[in-house]
Design a protein around this motif. Structure first.
Motif, PDB file in Angstrom:
ATOM      1  N   SER A 176       0.813  -1.215   0.000  1.00 43.70           N
ATOM      2  CA  SER A 176       0.000   0.000   0.000  1.00 43.70           C
ATOM      3  C   SER A 176       0.847   1.266   0.000  1.00 43.70           C
ATOM      4  O   SER A 176       0.332   2.357  -0.242  1.00 43.70           O
ATOM      5  N   ALA A 177       2.151   1.134   0.276  1.00 39.84           N
ATOM      6  CA  ALA A 177       3.050   2.299   0.269  1.00 39.84           C
ATOM      7  C   ALA A 177       3.555   2.626  -1.130  1.00 39.84           C
ATOM      8  O   ALA A 177       4.164   3.679  -1.342  1.00 39.84           O
ATOM      9  N   ILE A 178       3.297   1.739  -2.088  1.00 40.48           N
ATOM     10  CA  ILE A 178       3.756   1.945  -3.469  1.00 40.48           C
ATOM     11  C   ILE A 178       2.661   2.646  -4.263  1.00 40.48           C
ATOM     12  O   ILE A 178       1.504   2.224  -4.239  1.00 40.48           O
ATOM     13  N   SER A 179       3.026   3.683  -4.990  1.00 37.43           N
ATOM     14  CA  SER A 179       2.063   4.430  -5.801  1.00 37.43           C
ATOM     15  C   SER A 179       2.003   3.902  -7.232  1.00 37.43           C
ATOM     16  O   SER A 179       0.938   3.522  -7.718  1.00 37.43           O
ATOM     17  N   GLU A 180       3.163   3.869  -7.918  1.00 39.31           N
ATOM     18  CA  GLU A 180       3.215   3.428  -9.316  1.00 39.31           C
ATOM     19  C   GLU A 180       4.469   2.590  -9.548  1.00 39.31           C
ATOM     20  O   GLU A 180       5.508   2.812  -8.919  1.00 39.31           O
ATOM     21  N   ILE A 181       4.354   1.646 -10.475  1.00 34.09           N
ATOM     22  CA  ILE A 181       5.503   0.849 -10.904  1.00 34.09           C
ATOM     23  C   ILE A 181       5.601   0.958 -12.425  1.00 34.09           C
ATOM     24  O   ILE A 181       4.724   0.477 -13.149  1.00 34.09           O
ATOM     25  N   HIS A 182       6.671   1.593 -12.917  1.00 35.17           N
ATOM     26  CA  HIS A 182       6.875   1.788 -14.349  1.00 35.17           C
ATOM     27  C   HIS A 182       7.855   0.741 -14.875  1.00 35.17           C
ATOM     28  O   HIS A 182       8.922   0.536 -14.289  1.00 35.17           O
ATOM     29  N   TYR A 183       7.467   0.126 -15.973  1.00 26.96           N
ATOM     30  CA  TYR A 183       8.377  -0.817 -16.628  1.00 26.96           C
ATOM     31  C   TYR A 183       9.384  -0.007 -17.438  1.00 26.96           C
ATOM     32  O   TYR A 183       9.023   0.678 -18.402  1.00 26.96           O
TER      33      TYR A 183
END
Length: 279
Positions: free
Chosen positions: A196-203
């Motif tokens: 829940s602490a992660i906002s976005e993950i970009h490849y």
């Protein structure tokens, strides 16, 4: 003469014994009658109770009292209780004793987002369903729609929300299904407080690492990592952040070695004025 006396004495003794027996039997007869009466009364009481219990059972099974009246759903988060009841096939009016647990569980677990179901019957007419959903580990954004990615790698295409929820990060620029499956497997290993602490993950693949990703955290930090060991490295994130100045943001590198690099700090206007005056 002695023989006659002995015979008379024996006869008197026998008569006394016979009188004693008569007296004993006369005393025992009322007790025997009382015991027999008590035994008959107990049997009669048992028969009466059994008869009334039988009548009550017949009335119960033939009346609406034996129908399911209350259906309770517990543990569901994303799937509505109404949807779960619909999947179960239960309804008010279903016979309480004809509800088959395995059949109900199998019907509900056909939903892709439901991992496990447990059922409990509460007499006289309540059914309780305990639901365990598969975790949503991320959302894939496409045309302003956010498709949930489950812990088993399955993407929910139906009824996807138009607004992103805060319980899982957003995957950005992910095209290949295999890469998404690998990322889902890594995210499923993370505890909820890190996820829940992660906002976005970009490849963001590079020449050195095809699995390179850029992660944006809700606390303002950026993480540079790889899909292959992402879960293992991210478990260290809370301890790493504790050692950093929360006012100095930057990139936390978690590829091979772990280190922090602050963003380039913009020059202040006072510094520019000082430089101009010095000139």
């Amino acid at each position: 003469m002695p023989f006659v006396l002995l015979f008379c004495k024996c006869q008197k003794a026998v008569s006394k014994l016979e009188k004693g027996k008569v007296v004993v039997l006369e005393e025992r007869v009322p007790k025997l009658k009382k015991r027999r009466r008590q035994k008959v009364n107990r049997r009669l009481t048992i028969y009466i109770v059994f008869f009334f219990m039988l009548i009550l059972c017949i009335v119960y099974f033939q009346s609406p009292l034996s129908y399911v009246k209350h259906i309770e759903i517990k543990g569901n988060q994303h799937i509505s209780s109404e949807k779960i009841i619909q999947l179960s096939g239960l309804a008010n009016g279903t016979s309480f004793w004809k509800v088959k647990e395995e059949k109900i569980k199998q019907a509900i677990e056909e939903h892709p987002e439901i991992k496990q179901v447990e059922m409990q019957k509460k007499f006289p007419n309540t059914i309780v369903l305990y639901i365990k959903e598969r975790r949503r580990v991320a959302y894939i954004e496409h045309k302003q729609t956010f498709f949930p990615l489950l812990e088993n790698g399955q993407i929910l295409m139906k009824n996807a929300p138009k607004t992103v929820l805060s319980d899982a990060p957003i995957l950005v620029d992910w095209k290949r299904g295999e890469d998404i499956q690998d990322m889902a497997g890594q995210l499923a290993k993370l505890p909820p407080y890190i996820l829940s602490a992660i906002s976005e993950i970009h490849y963001a693949p590079s020449d050195e690492d095809r699995y390179h990703i850029t992660v944006y955290m809700n606390d303002g930090f950026e993480v540079s990592a790889s899909v292959k060991n992402f879960a293992e490295k991210m478990l260290l994130y809370p301890e790493i952040v504790k050692k950093l100045d929360p006012n100095v943001k930057g990139v936390i590198h978690l590829e091979v070695s772990n280190y922090f690099k602050a963003y380039d700090q913009p020059k202040k206007e006072d510094d520019d004025d000082n430089e101009s005056s010095a000139r």
